[in-house]
Design a protein around this motif. Structure first.
Motif, PDB file in Angstrom:
ATOM      1  N   MET A 132       0.827  -1.212   0.000  1.00 16.52           N
ATOM      2  CA  MET A 132       0.000   0.000   0.000  1.00 16.52           C
ATOM      3  C   MET A 132       0.859   1.260   0.000  1.00 16.52           C
ATOM      4  O   MET A 132       0.689   2.149  -0.819  1.00 16.52           O
ATOM      5  CB  MET A 132      -0.913   0.007   1.247  1.00 16.52           C
ATOM      6  N   ALA A 133       1.813   1.259   0.958  1.00 13.93           N
ATOM      7  CA  ALA A 133       2.685   2.437   1.085  1.00 13.93           C
ATOM      8  C   ALA A 133       3.481   2.637  -0.198  1.00 13.93           C
ATOM      9  O   ALA A 133       3.633   3.751  -0.688  1.00 13.93           O
ATOM     10  CB  ALA A 133       3.620   2.263   2.272  1.00 13.93           C
ATOM     11  N   GLU A 134       3.917   1.498  -0.733  1.00 19.33           N
ATOM     12  CA  GLU A 134       4.696   1.499  -1.979  1.00 19.33           C
ATOM     13  C   GLU A 134       3.876   2.158  -3.093  1.00 19.33           C
ATOM     14  O   GLU A 134       4.334   3.040  -3.815  1.00 19.33           O
ATOM     15  CB  GLU A 134       5.034   0.043  -2.340  1.00 19.33           C
ATOM     16  N   GLN A 135       2.589   1.706  -3.168  1.00 16.84           N
ATOM     17  CA  GLN A 135       1.708   2.213  -4.220  1.00 16.84           C
ATOM     18  C   GLN A 135       1.472   3.715  -4.063  1.00 16.84           C
ATOM     19  O   GLN A 135       1.449   4.460  -5.042  1.00 16.84           O
ATOM     20  CB  GLN A 135       0.384   1.455  -4.157  1.00 16.84           C
ATOM     21  N   ARG A 136       1.320   4.128  -2.804  1.00 14.09           N
ATOM     22  CA  ARG A 136       1.076   5.550  -2.570  1.00 14.09           C
ATOM     23  C   ARG A 136       2.282   6.397  -2.993  1.00 14.09           C
ATOM     24  O   ARG A 136       2.145   7.436  -3.611  1.00 14.09           O
ATOM     25  CB  ARG A 136       0.739   5.799  -1.096  1.00 14.09           C
ATOM     26  N   ARG A 137       3.465   5.853  -2.660  1.00 19.70           N
ATOM     27  CA  ARG A 137       4.684   6.581  -3.040  1.00 19.70           C
ATOM     28  C   ARG A 137       4.772   6.716  -4.557  1.00 19.70           C
ATOM     29  O   ARG A 137       5.073   7.763  -5.086  1.00 19.70           O
ATOM     30  CB  ARG A 137       5.918   5.851  -2.504  1.00 19.70           C
ATOM     31  N   THR A 138       4.477   5.613  -5.268  1.00 19.02           N
ATOM     32  CA  THR A 138       4.536   5.649  -6.734  1.00 19.02           C
ATOM     33  C   THR A 138       3.556   6.686  -7.256  1.00 19.02           C
ATOM     34  O   THR A 138       3.868   7.465  -8.154  1.00 19.02           O
ATOM     35  CB  THR A 138       4.167   4.258  -7.321  1.00 19.02           C
ATOM     36  N   GLU A 139       2.340   6.695  -6.677  1.00 19.91           N
ATOM     37  CA  GLU A 139       1.335   7.658  -7.123  1.00 19.91           C
ATOM     38  C   GLU A 139       1.792   9.088  -6.882  1.00 19.91           C
ATOM     39  O   GLU A 139       1.616   9.963  -7.727  1.00 19.91           O
ATOM     40  CB  GLU A 139       0.007   7.401  -6.417  1.00 19.91           C
ATOM     41  N   GLU A 140       2.399   9.294  -5.724  1.00 18.22           N
ATOM     42  CA  GLU A 140       2.884  10.644  -5.399  1.00 18.22           C
ATOM     43  C   GLU A 140       3.969  11.072  -6.382  1.00 18.22           C
ATOM     44  O   GLU A 140       3.972  12.197  -6.879  1.00 18.22           O
ATOM     45  CB  GLU A 140       3.433  10.682  -3.967  1.00 18.22           C
TER      46      GLU A 140
END
Ligand code: ADP
Length: 253
Positions: free
Chosen positions: A1-9
């Motif tokens: 999840m955190a990984e995905q959020r970072r990518t989105e950011e």
């Protein structure tokens, strides 16, 4: 999840950066077309003013010819100002993409963008950001452009300063009626009477390489967001440029 959020950011930041670059390129290209479009009416003004003087300087001045040359000069000047008005609306109304904006984030990003230029000019940038700033609804790229322009102007205004610290303070404060206020304070040359009067005029510049469009565009952007942009002289030295914006939860009238 955190990984995905970072990518989105990261993706979002890249997208914003790209959009910013595209706008800047567009403005660069616009400079050339502004010069081109203005040249013709301005050449007509000069030619007709010359003709007017020539008709008046005759041994028997021809007033009728002088008058019509003066009228043609006026028409040229009117055309020139229409070109400017067109360009202004083109730049400021170019599809603003409004979203919820945290102005403090934008100020921080802009300060980071200007850091290199500030360091080269021995300018210290200080941030005084209020934690109680409401969200505003606006075009983050346009708002960043405005702040960047004020920051660059502030740095520029301090280049000749040698007898005091070169300090640029960026502030955000909540205002009455849900407004927010952003200010950029410098310790530069300040604003004399003529500059104060003409600052926001298109093409007014005191710089050898200036275009004089920065403040005029900035004001249009802020007004399109329902805010106000103005400048004041500081007591001792330098100038403060500030703008207000309505916050998102202010009732619209
Ligand atoms: P440009 O930067 O191309 O000159 P601007 O519209 O941004 O165009 O600024 C117009 C003029 O306003 C500048 O040339 C300068 O004379 C004056 N000005 C702008 N910002 C400042 C400032 N912080 N301190 C003093 N003068 C300023």
């Amino acid at each position: 999840m955190a990984e995905q959020r970072r990518t989105e950011e990261t993706l979002q930041a890249t997208r914003a950066e790209l959009a910013r670059a595209a706008r800047i390129t567009t403005i660069g290209e616009l400079t050339a077309s502004i010069a081109h479009e203005l040249n013709q009416p301005l050449a007509a003004v000069v030619a007709n003013a010359d003709a007017c003087v020539a008709w008046l300087s005759r041994e028997k001045p021809d007033l009728a010819e002088a008058r019509s040359a003066a009228e043609r000069a006026t028409q040229g000047a009117t055309r020139a100002s229409e070109v400017i008005a067109r360009i202004r609306s083109l730049i400021t109304k170019a599809t603003p993409e409004k979203s919820q904006v945290q102005i403090n984030r934008i100020i921080e990003q802009t300060a980071a963008l200007a850091e290199g230029q500030a360091a080269r000019n021995h300018v210290a940038i200080k941030l005084e950001l209020s934690p109680d700033i409401p969200i505003v609804f606006g075009d983050s790229i346009q708002l960043q452009q405005v702040i960047l322009n004020l920051v660059m102007n502030g740095i520029e205004a301090m280049t000749s300063v040698t007898d005091r610290p070169k300090l640029l303070v960026l502030r955000s404060t909540p205002e009455n009626e849900g407004q927010i206020r952003v200010s950029v304070e410098d310790s530069g040359v300040g604003l004399n009477e003529e500059v104060t009067r003409r600052l926001f005029e298109p093409f007014f510049t005191t710089r050898a390489k200036g275009m004089g469009m920065g403040l005029s565009i900035s004001r249009s952007i802020i007004e399109a967001h329902g805010g106000r942009l103005w400048a004041e002289s500081n007591g001792t030295s330098g100038a403060t440029f500030q703008f207000t914006l309505p916050s998102e939860d202010r009732p619209t009238t």
